[in-house]
Motif scaffolding. Structure first.
Motif, PDB file in Angstrom:
ATOM      1  N   GLN A 146       0.823  -1.226   0.000  1.00  0.00           N
ATOM      2  CA  GLN A 146       0.000   0.000   0.000  1.00  0.00           C
ATOM      3  C   GLN A 146       0.852   1.268   0.000  1.00  0.00           C
ATOM      4  O   GLN A 146       0.345   2.365  -0.242  1.00  0.00           O
ATOM      5  CB  GLN A 146      -0.938   0.020   1.215  1.00  0.00           C
ATOM      6  CG  GLN A 146      -1.823  -1.220   1.349  1.00  0.00           C
ATOM      7  CD  GLN A 146      -2.817  -1.377   0.202  1.00  0.00           C
ATOM      8  OE1 GLN A 146      -3.316  -0.392  -0.327  1.00  0.00           O
ATOM      9  NE2 GLN A 146      -3.088  -2.607  -0.204  1.00  0.00           N
ATOM     10  N   TRP A 161       1.462   1.216  -4.110  1.00  0.00           N
ATOM     11  CA  TRP A 161       0.316   1.137  -5.026  1.00  0.00           C
ATOM     12  C   TRP A 161      -0.910   1.790  -4.422  1.00  0.00           C
ATOM     13  O   TRP A 161      -1.169   1.653  -3.231  1.00  0.00           O
ATOM     14  CB  TRP A 161      -0.012  -0.338  -5.310  1.00  0.00           C
ATOM     15  CG  TRP A 161       1.085  -1.066  -6.020  1.00  0.00           C
ATOM     16  CD1 TRP A 161       2.051  -1.855  -5.460  1.00  0.00           C
ATOM     17  CD2 TRP A 161       1.335  -1.055  -7.416  1.00  0.00           C
ATOM     18  NE1 TRP A 161       2.880  -2.348  -6.429  1.00  0.00           N
ATOM     19  CE2 TRP A 161       2.460  -1.867  -7.657  1.00  0.00           C
ATOM     20  CE3 TRP A 161       0.721  -0.445  -8.515  1.00  0.00           C
ATOM     21  CZ2 TRP A 161       2.987  -2.097  -8.918  1.00  0.00           C
ATOM     22  CZ3 TRP A 161       1.240  -0.666  -9.783  1.00  0.00           C
ATOM     23  CH2 TRP A 161       2.363  -1.480  -9.973  1.00  0.00           C
ATOM     24  N   GLU A 162      -1.685   2.480  -5.287  1.00  0.00           N
ATOM     25  CA  GLU A 162      -2.995   2.947  -4.826  1.00  0.00           C
ATOM     26  C   GLU A 162      -4.079   2.415  -5.745  1.00  0.00           C
ATOM     27  O   GLU A 162      -3.891   2.313  -6.962  1.00  0.00           O
ATOM     28  CB  GLU A 162      -3.039   4.484  -4.733  1.00  0.00           C
ATOM     29  CG  GLU A 162      -2.913   5.203  -6.041  1.00  0.00           C
ATOM     30  CD  GLU A 162      -2.955   6.713  -5.844  1.00  0.00           C
ATOM     31  OE1 GLU A 162      -3.598   7.179  -4.896  1.00  0.00           O
ATOM     32  OE2 GLU A 162      -2.327   7.418  -6.663  1.00  0.00           O
ATOM     33  N   LYS A 163      -5.206   2.086  -5.103  1.00  0.00           N
ATOM     34  CA  LYS A 163      -6.351   1.596  -5.872  1.00  0.00           C
ATOM     35  C   LYS A 163      -7.059   2.799  -6.469  1.00  0.00           C
ATOM     36  O   LYS A 163      -7.463   3.704  -5.742  1.00  0.00           O
ATOM     37  CB  LYS A 163      -7.283   0.815  -4.948  1.00  0.00           C
ATOM     38  CG  LYS A 163      -8.399   0.127  -5.675  1.00  0.00           C
ATOM     39  CD  LYS A 163      -9.120  -0.907  -4.819  1.00  0.00           C
ATOM     40  CE  LYS A 163      -9.584  -0.365  -3.500  1.00  0.00           C
ATOM     41  NZ  LYS A 163     -10.298  -1.330  -2.677  1.00  0.00           N
ATOM     42  N   GLN A 207     -10.421  -4.445  -9.735  1.00  0.00           N
ATOM     43  CA  GLN A 207      -9.698  -3.315  -9.145  1.00  0.00           C
ATOM     44  C   GLN A 207      -8.540  -2.927 -10.063  1.00  0.00           C
ATOM     45  O   GLN A 207      -7.939  -3.798 -10.705  1.00  0.00           O
ATOM     46  CB  GLN A 207      -9.112  -3.700  -7.779  1.00  0.00           C
ATOM     47  CG  GLN A 207     -10.165  -4.155  -6.781  1.00  0.00           C
ATOM     48  CD  GLN A 207      -9.568  -4.651  -5.471  1.00  0.00           C
ATOM     49  OE1 GLN A 207      -8.379  -4.946  -5.397  1.00  0.00           O
ATOM     50  NE2 GLN A 207     -10.398  -4.741  -4.442  1.00  0.00           N
ATOM     51  N   TYR A 265      -4.907  -0.769  -9.906  1.00  0.00           N
ATOM     52  CA  TYR A 265      -3.911  -0.107  -9.063  1.00  0.00           C
ATOM     53  C   TYR A 265      -2.877   0.582  -9.950  1.00  0.00           C
ATOM     54  O   TYR A 265      -2.457   0.022 -10.972  1.00  0.00           O
ATOM     55  CB  TYR A 265      -3.162  -1.124  -8.192  1.00  0.00           C
ATOM     56  CG  TYR A 265      -4.006  -1.752  -7.105  1.00  0.00           C
ATOM     57  CD1 TYR A 265      -3.957  -1.297  -5.798  1.00  0.00           C
ATOM     58  CD2 TYR A 265      -4.862  -2.818  -7.407  1.00  0.00           C
ATOM     59  CE1 TYR A 265      -4.740  -1.867  -4.800  1.00  0.00           C
ATOM     60  CE2 TYR A 265      -5.651  -3.396  -6.418  1.00  0.00           C
ATOM     61  CZ  TYR A 265      -5.583  -2.921  -5.122  1.00  0.00           C
ATOM     62  OH  TYR A 265      -6.366  -3.489  -4.148  1.00  0.00           O
TER      63      TYR A 265
END
Ligand SMILES: NC(=O)c1ccc[n+]([C@@H]2O[C@H](COP(=O)([O-])OP(=O)(O)OC[C@H]3O[C@@H](n4cnc5c(N)ncnc54)[C@H](OP(=O)(O)O)[C@@H]3O)[C@@H](O)[C@H]2O)c1
Length: 167
Positions: free
Chosen positions: A135, A138-140, A159, A161
């Motif tokens: 996290q 990476w961001e969603k 999703q 990312y």
């Protein structure tokens, strides 16, 4: 060239059992096709064996360190660098990394985006895993839920990312 991982993983990151997918989710297969169609796909030898045939309308690239007898149109490279050098001569805007566990672990730090289908189940008997998505890296940026229905025994969420920009 954009590098994209396309993967489906359980809540505990299982992606494979018995050299196969642990589930049958037709709408995820459609999503996979939509993302990858017309683009080169790169995969490990075991994933190709699991597919059993080249994915149509995509340049199929298989990594293996030993000589493989592959169907016409499938190209083998003995290392990732040689594969990338070849793909770069093909004027491709995007390369999709489609598995399996070995390839994902090798390449997750090199890719630009991840399309993850998070399958909402925990599997105790998993054999092949996707790495934990860090996290801090990476961001969603997108998510779309797909509920259970008569064709899908498990619910899942698409999703996307992307990498958090560094200063
Ligand atoms: N859920 C999903 O989204 C998803 C996607 C794809 C696959 N899967 C599942 O994942 C499983 C297969 O994954 P896996 O981890 O066992 O194997 P894999 O990553 O598909 O293949 C591993 C093999 O690829 C070759 N390889 C990997 N990196 C290489 C490199 N840098 N240079 C040269 N060759 C390289 C080697 O082949 P050699 O041994 O021939 O040298 C290695 O043994 C199956 O269960 C499949 O169903 C799931």
């Amino acid at each position: 060239m954009t590098l994209t991982i396309v993967v489906a993983a359980s809540e505990n990151n299982v992606i494979g059992i018995n050299n196969n997918l642990p589930w049958h989710l037709p709408d995820d297969l459609k999503f996979f096709k939509k993302i990858t169609l017309g683009k080169p796909v790169i995969m490990g030898r075991k994933t190709f064996e699991s597919l059993g045939r080249p994915l149509p309308n995509r340049l199929n690239i298989v990594l293996s360190r030993s000589q493989q007898s592959l169907p016409e149109g499938v190209i083998q490279f003995r290392n990732y660098e040689a594969a990338i050098a070849y793909i770069q001569t093909q004027n491709c805007e995007e390369l999709c990394v489609i598995g399996g566990g070995v390839l994902f672990a090798e390449l997750i730090n090199s890719v630009d985006q991840i399309f993850l289908t998070r399958v909402h189940t925990i599997l105790a008997n998993g054999e092949v895993f996707f790495p934990t998505i860090d996290q801090n890296i990476w961001e969603k940026v997108w998510e779309e839920h797909h509920p259970e229905d008569d064709k899908h025994a498990i619910s899942f969420s698409f999703q996307r990312y992307t990498k958090i920009p560094t200063n």
